[in-house]
Design a protein around this motif. Structure first.
Motif, PDB file in Angstrom:
ATOM      1  N   UNK B 108      44.183 -21.148  -0.975  1.00  0.00           N
ATOM      2  CA  UNK B 108      44.114 -22.341  -1.842  1.00  0.00           C
ATOM      3  C   UNK B 108      44.274 -23.612  -1.031  1.00  0.00           C
ATOM      4  N   UNK B 109      45.262 -23.619  -0.142  1.00  0.00           N
ATOM      5  CA  UNK B 109      45.524 -24.842   0.616  1.00  0.00           C
ATOM      6  C   UNK B 109      44.468 -25.096   1.687  1.00  0.00           C
ATOM      7  N   UNK B 110      43.977 -24.028   2.287  1.00  0.00           N
ATOM      8  CA  UNK B 110      42.903 -24.194   3.274  1.00  0.00           C
ATOM      9  C   UNK B 110      41.669 -24.770   2.598  1.00  0.00           C
ATOM     10  N   UNK B 111      41.373 -24.280   1.387  1.00  0.00           N
ATOM     11  CA  UNK B 111      40.213 -24.814   0.662  1.00  0.00           C
ATOM     12  C   UNK B 111      40.409 -26.282   0.286  1.00  0.00           C
ATOM     13  N   UNK B 112      41.653 -26.649  -0.061  1.00  0.00           N
ATOM     14  CA  UNK B 112      41.951 -28.065  -0.362  1.00  0.00           C
ATOM     15  C   UNK B 112      41.648 -28.931   0.849  1.00  0.00           C
ATOM     16  N   UNK B 113      42.099 -28.464   2.013  1.00  0.00           N
ATOM     17  CA  UNK B 113      41.901 -29.227   3.241  1.00  0.00           C
ATOM     18  C   UNK B 113      40.413 -29.302   3.576  1.00  0.00           C
ATOM     19  N   UNK B 114      39.745 -28.196   3.468  1.00  0.00           N
ATOM     20  CA  UNK B 114      38.345 -28.141   3.890  1.00  0.00           C
ATOM     21  C   UNK B 114      37.406 -28.836   2.910  1.00  0.00           C
ATOM     22  N   UNK B 115      37.674 -28.726   1.618  1.00  0.00           N
ATOM     23  CA  UNK B 115      36.684 -29.158   0.628  1.00  0.00           C
ATOM     24  C   UNK B 115      37.205 -30.220  -0.344  1.00  0.00           C
ATOM     25  N   UNK B 116      38.429 -30.678  -0.163  1.00  0.00           N
ATOM     26  CA  UNK B 116      39.096 -31.603  -1.109  1.00  0.00           C
ATOM     27  C   UNK B 116      39.314 -30.910  -2.452  1.00  0.00           C
TER      28      UNK B 116
END
Lengths: 244, 287
Positions: B108-116
């Motif tokens: 979840x957090x990696x996706x937040x960082x990568x894709x906003x």
């Protein structure tokens, strides 16, 4: 029987279950083509010994040598293709698979797969009832039929040594007779059999030789005829079958 | 009135194909390893993001992009099982649950960082189109979801029944000790089972992304849907999962039709709750 070569040799083996030592300094040999029995009470370590040969457990000390090769560090999936199959206590057929699907699982090893068809015919000719029931889920078979399936499934691996744990447990005498008849046929085909049985009288009647285990140690061994003669043995171990 | 109710039923059936697609991986991993994979929803959404990356960076159609995302997800699944879950199982039966929760947070957090945190969608020419059954107008993507659900179900079934590896997975699920005695390397088979669940998740991610917009936290709600599907369908059969998905889809759309879109999921989970109370093995489950 005594002059046959050793197919499996165990030397000075210790085996632990966690911190509990189950086997102490075990040495024994299984000779090619013989029917060898392990006799002992429930906690004597017979199943532990079989599991160690099968590679489900590993010895802390000592070696297991099969046909000249040290297998004591190998895992079960490496040992089965070498030609050792265990028919476990409680049959352990795959209940949701059909009889035939169970059989095919026996030939999982790459070496056994090309021979699956001939081995299937061999197993079905040994136990014709299985062929009749081949499309039935294994969970719906009777105890005796499940034991036949477990043995047939073991044959599918094309073994040279079969370890059979508590084959007769909970089965009717007439079924046990049939199973032993099948074992004798398997032996005639040149497959070595190492088996564990609670019924000492029956065991010494069927086996060529036997080892007696007591609390994880080999206390006595000899030909079945010798052990049958030994009145003390009969007296000391006859009780085993009653308490189970 | 009579033709009106047909629309939600047809929509629900087709949506159910997508739900089954999403639930396959959860059902397989639980059925074989007895692991409740809390990261499952996030792994599906990771599949959506992978497809999004392939679409935006390479301009490749999301379905064609599976050529890339399936091998990636397959390897990721194998590694998760081998290096995380397999080791966690050696510690205790709760440890893998915590590991799964950790993987969920990381994804979840990696996706937040990568894709906003903004919502994304896999927009293709056909994902916006409609088709007609008689007078009913339906989104084409719903039909594709349903077809994909059937194809994956049949493939999974054929794989588990018809190949040595598939049957080894089934054997390890039914009796691990017996499977080992057949010469099956159960640790490796578990790795493949997780990896194959991830193939299904990669496909689910693509169709999910073409049907609904998704955000880095969407995984949680799709995990819940997957749970619902598995509870209704019962564990242990690919057909059960498929029918469970269909039922969940129909419950949802009919719930929306009767009580309004705001309460459609409430209806679904009340029914799931009821099934759990009355028939815990699932409507179609055997055990």
């Amino acid at each position: 029987m005594t002059d046959r070569e050793a197919q499996l040799e165990i030397r000075n083996m210790d085996v632990f279950h966690g911190t509990f030592q189950a086997l102490w300094d075990i040495s024994l040999e299984v000779r090619r083509g013989e029917m060898l029995a392990l006799i002992g009470a429930n906690t004597s370590g017979k199943s532990t010994l079989m599991d160690t040969i099968s590679g489900l457990l590993h010895p802390a000390k000592g070696t297991v040598v099969f046909e000249g090769r040290d297998i004591s560090r190998l895992d079960c999936h490496e040992i089965v293709p070498l030609g050792i199959t265990q028919i476990p206590e409680g049959r352990r057929v795959f209940p949701e698979m059909t009889v035939q699907e169970n059989m095919m699982m026996g030939s999982y090893g790459p070496g056994a797969r090309p021979k699956a068809k001939t081995n299937l015919e061999r197993a079905y000719s040994l136990f014709p009832i299985l062929k009749e029931r081949r499309k039935q889920p294994a969970g719906t078979l009777s105890g005796g039929e499940q034991q036949m399936l477990a043995i047939g499934r073991g044959l599918m691996a094309d073994p040279r040594l079969m370890l059979i744990d508590e084959m007769s447990l909970g089965l009717a005498p007439i079924v046990i007779d049939e199973l032993f008849k099948a074992l004798r046929k398997i032996k005639e085909e040149g497959i070595t059999i190492l088996f564990v049985e609670q019924n000492v009288k029956r065991t010494l009647h069927e086996a060529d030789r036997a080892y007696i285990l007591e609390t994880g140690r080999v206390t006595l061994s000899g030909t079945a005829a010798e052990l049958r003669e030994d009145a003390q043995i009969i007296k000391a171990y006859f009780g085993i079958e009653e308490c189970n | 009135m009579n033709t009106d109710i047909i629309t939600p039923i047809v929509m629900g059936i087709m949506l159910g194909g997508l739900y089954a697609l999403i639930a396959n991986g959860l059902s397989l991993v639980f059925g074989v390893m007895r692991l409740i994979n809390l990261a499952h929803g996030d792994l599906v959404v990771l599949g959506s993001y992978l497809a999004y990356a392939i679409l935006t960076l390479l301009g490749l159609d999301p379905v064609a992009g599976l050529i890339i995302s399936i091998p990636v997800m397959f390897c990721l699944g194998f590694l998760i099982q081998k290096y995380l879950m397999g080791r966690a199982f050696a510690i205790s039966s709760e440890a893998p649950l915590i590991i799964a929760f950790g993987i969920s947070l990381i994804i979840q957090n990696a996706n937040q960082v990568a894709w906003t945190p903004l919502s994304r969608a896999l927009n293709t020419a056909y994902s916006q189109k409609s088709f007609f059954i008689g007078e009913l107008q339906l989104p084409l993507i719903y039909l594709l979801d349903f077809i994909a659900g059937i194809i994956v179900m049949l493939s999974l079934h054929a794989f588990l029944k018809g190949t040595y590896l598939g049957r080894a997975i089934a054997a390890a699920a039914q009796d691990k000790r017996a499977a080992r005695l057949m010469g099956i390397n159960t640790d490796r088979v578990y790795g493949y089972a997780f990896a194959i669940a991830m193939i299904s998740s990669a496909i689910a991610g693509v169709f999910l992304g073409m049907t609904f917009p998704f955000t880095p936290t969407s995984g949680t709600s799709f995990l819940t849907i997957a749970f619902g599907t598995v509870i209704i369908g019962g564990l242990g059969s690919t057909l059960g999962t498929f029918l469970g998905g269909i039922m969940l889809g129909v419950f949802q759309t009919l719930g929306g039709w009767f009580f309004g879109p705001a309460s459609q999921m409430l209806v679904v989970y009340l029914i799931v709750f009821l099934i759990l109370a009355v028939r815990p093995r699932g409507l179609l489950g055997r055990r």
